[in-house]
Design a protein around this motif. Sequence first.
Motif, PDB file in Angstrom:
ATOM      1  N   ALA A  22     -34.694  83.891  39.579  1.00  0.00           N
ATOM      2  CA  ALA A  22     -33.520  83.316  40.851  1.00  0.00           C
ATOM      3  C   ALA A  22     -32.476  82.421  40.247  1.00  0.00           C
ATOM      4  N   THR A  23     -32.144  81.526  39.532  1.00  0.00           N
ATOM      5  CA  THR A  23     -31.483  81.352  38.242  1.00  0.00           C
ATOM      6  C   THR A  23     -30.606  81.577  37.084  1.00  0.00           C
ATOM      7  N   ASP A  24     -30.943  83.183  37.091  1.00  0.00           N
ATOM      8  CA  ASP A  24     -29.848  83.571  35.874  1.00  0.00           C
ATOM      9  C   ASP A  24     -28.361  84.060  36.781  1.00  0.00           C
ATOM     10  N   ALA A  25     -27.814  83.557  35.337  1.00  0.00           N
ATOM     11  CA  ALA A  25     -26.384  83.761  36.297  1.00  0.00           C
ATOM     12  C   ALA A  25     -26.424  85.715  36.551  1.00  0.00           C
ATOM     13  N   THR A  26     -26.395  86.525  35.510  1.00  0.00           N
ATOM     14  CA  THR A  26     -26.561  87.822  35.486  1.00  0.00           C
ATOM     15  C   THR A  26     -27.152  88.521  36.752  1.00  0.00           C
ATOM     16  N   ASP A  91     -34.433  84.707  49.550  1.00  0.00           N
ATOM     17  CA  ASP A  91     -35.127  84.683  49.019  1.00  0.00           C
ATOM     18  C   ASP A  91     -35.068  83.421  47.765  1.00  0.00           C
ATOM     19  N   MET A  92     -33.943  84.409  47.167  1.00  0.00           N
ATOM     20  CA  MET A  92     -33.613  83.897  45.699  1.00  0.00           C
ATOM     21  C   MET A  92     -33.566  82.127  46.375  1.00  0.00           C
ATOM     22  N   ALA A  93     -32.744  82.149  46.959  1.00  0.00           N
ATOM     23  CA  ALA A  93     -32.354  80.163  47.164  1.00  0.00           C
ATOM     24  C   ALA A  93     -33.733  79.500  47.613  1.00  0.00           C
ATOM     25  N   LYS A  94     -34.715  80.621  49.167  1.00  0.00           N
ATOM     26  CA  LYS A  94     -35.771  79.765  48.809  1.00  0.00           C
ATOM     27  C   LYS A  94     -36.754  79.370  47.070  1.00  0.00           C
ATOM     28  N   ALA A  95     -37.038  80.628  46.850  1.00  0.00           N
ATOM     29  CA  ALA A  95     -37.424  80.066  45.477  1.00  0.00           C
ATOM     30  C   ALA A  95     -36.937  78.990  44.375  1.00  0.00           C
ATOM     31  N   ARG A  96     -35.494  78.750  44.310  1.00  0.00           N
ATOM     32  CA  ARG A  96     -34.577  77.886  44.057  1.00  0.00           C
ATOM     33  C   ARG A  96     -34.858  76.492  44.580  1.00  0.00           C
ATOM     34  N   ALA A 105     -24.026  78.625  44.004  1.00  0.00           N
ATOM     35  CA  ALA A 105     -24.192  79.547  44.450  1.00  0.00           C
ATOM     36  C   ALA A 105     -25.385  78.739  46.020  1.00  0.00           C
ATOM     37  N   ASP A 106     -26.083  78.068  45.583  1.00  0.00           N
ATOM     38  CA  ASP A 106     -26.698  76.963  46.666  1.00  0.00           C
ATOM     39  C   ASP A 106     -25.992  76.014  47.262  1.00  0.00           C
ATOM     40  N   CYS A 107     -24.821  75.736  46.950  1.00  0.00           N
ATOM     41  CA  CYS A 107     -23.583  74.774  47.150  1.00  0.00           C
ATOM     42  C   CYS A 107     -22.823  75.338  48.294  1.00  0.00           C
ATOM     43  N   VAL A 108     -22.751  77.273  47.723  1.00  0.00           N
ATOM     44  CA  VAL A 108     -21.624  78.176  48.551  1.00  0.00           C
ATOM     45  C   VAL A 108     -22.153  78.093  50.041  1.00  0.00           C
ATOM     46  N   ARG A 109     -23.703  77.895  49.556  1.00  0.00           N
ATOM     47  CA  ARG A 109     -24.094  78.651  51.249  1.00  0.00           C
ATOM     48  C   ARG A 109     -24.417  77.399  51.837  1.00  0.00           C
TER      49      ARG A 109
END
Length: 210
Positions: A22-26, A91-96, A105-109
């Motif tokens: 979930a941290t991969d830029a692609t 879900d990706m944000a929670k995993a990170r 992306a987390d800062c934006v969220r």
Amino acid sequence: MLVAAALVLAAAPLPAQTRTDATDATVLADRRLAAGYLRTGNAELAALALERLVKALPDGPLRARAGAALAAVDAGDLTAAADETERLADDMAKARRTAGRRVFADCVRDLSAVYAVLDASRTQAPDLTRPEVRADIVKAAAATDAAFALCDGEAPADIKADPDFRRLVDGSRASLARLPDAVATTDRDMLHRFLIELRAFEQLLRFRFG
């Protein structure tokens, strides 16, 4: 035969060691692409982005969520597919967060969550004759401005220099700087215009970078 072999290789699952998280830029970019295509009703391109996600993500809840979104596209239910794609972002944000690995992306969220308090004054007209209401709006605007400033500071160099990013961040902060005047003068129309503009900026920032 060479063409056929190439197609087989392109369709084959990625080896386990090349699967990403979930941290991969692609992966983040493909999720945003899928969400964007679903918003505009482009099922074919959304499906391609989701197929890449299914191939890239390891077996587990994230891959299953991407698969559910893809299945919804295949079934012609783009609303369900869009919902699943947004849940995938959550879900990706929670995993990170669980792994202690933060990306831009987390800062934006986080910014969107802070902004939601201010946005309440757009969806329900506030009573600007009440001092406590005015104070709450100004406080929410200051918190939102601080969130924009934080993301501006955390942005990687290429994003920070991106003209679209600059327009969204600088435009938002310019509106936020003027918003307290609208509150102080109890000008509901001006406040509403600022809030509509901020909503557009925040949505575009989240769609493009969140």
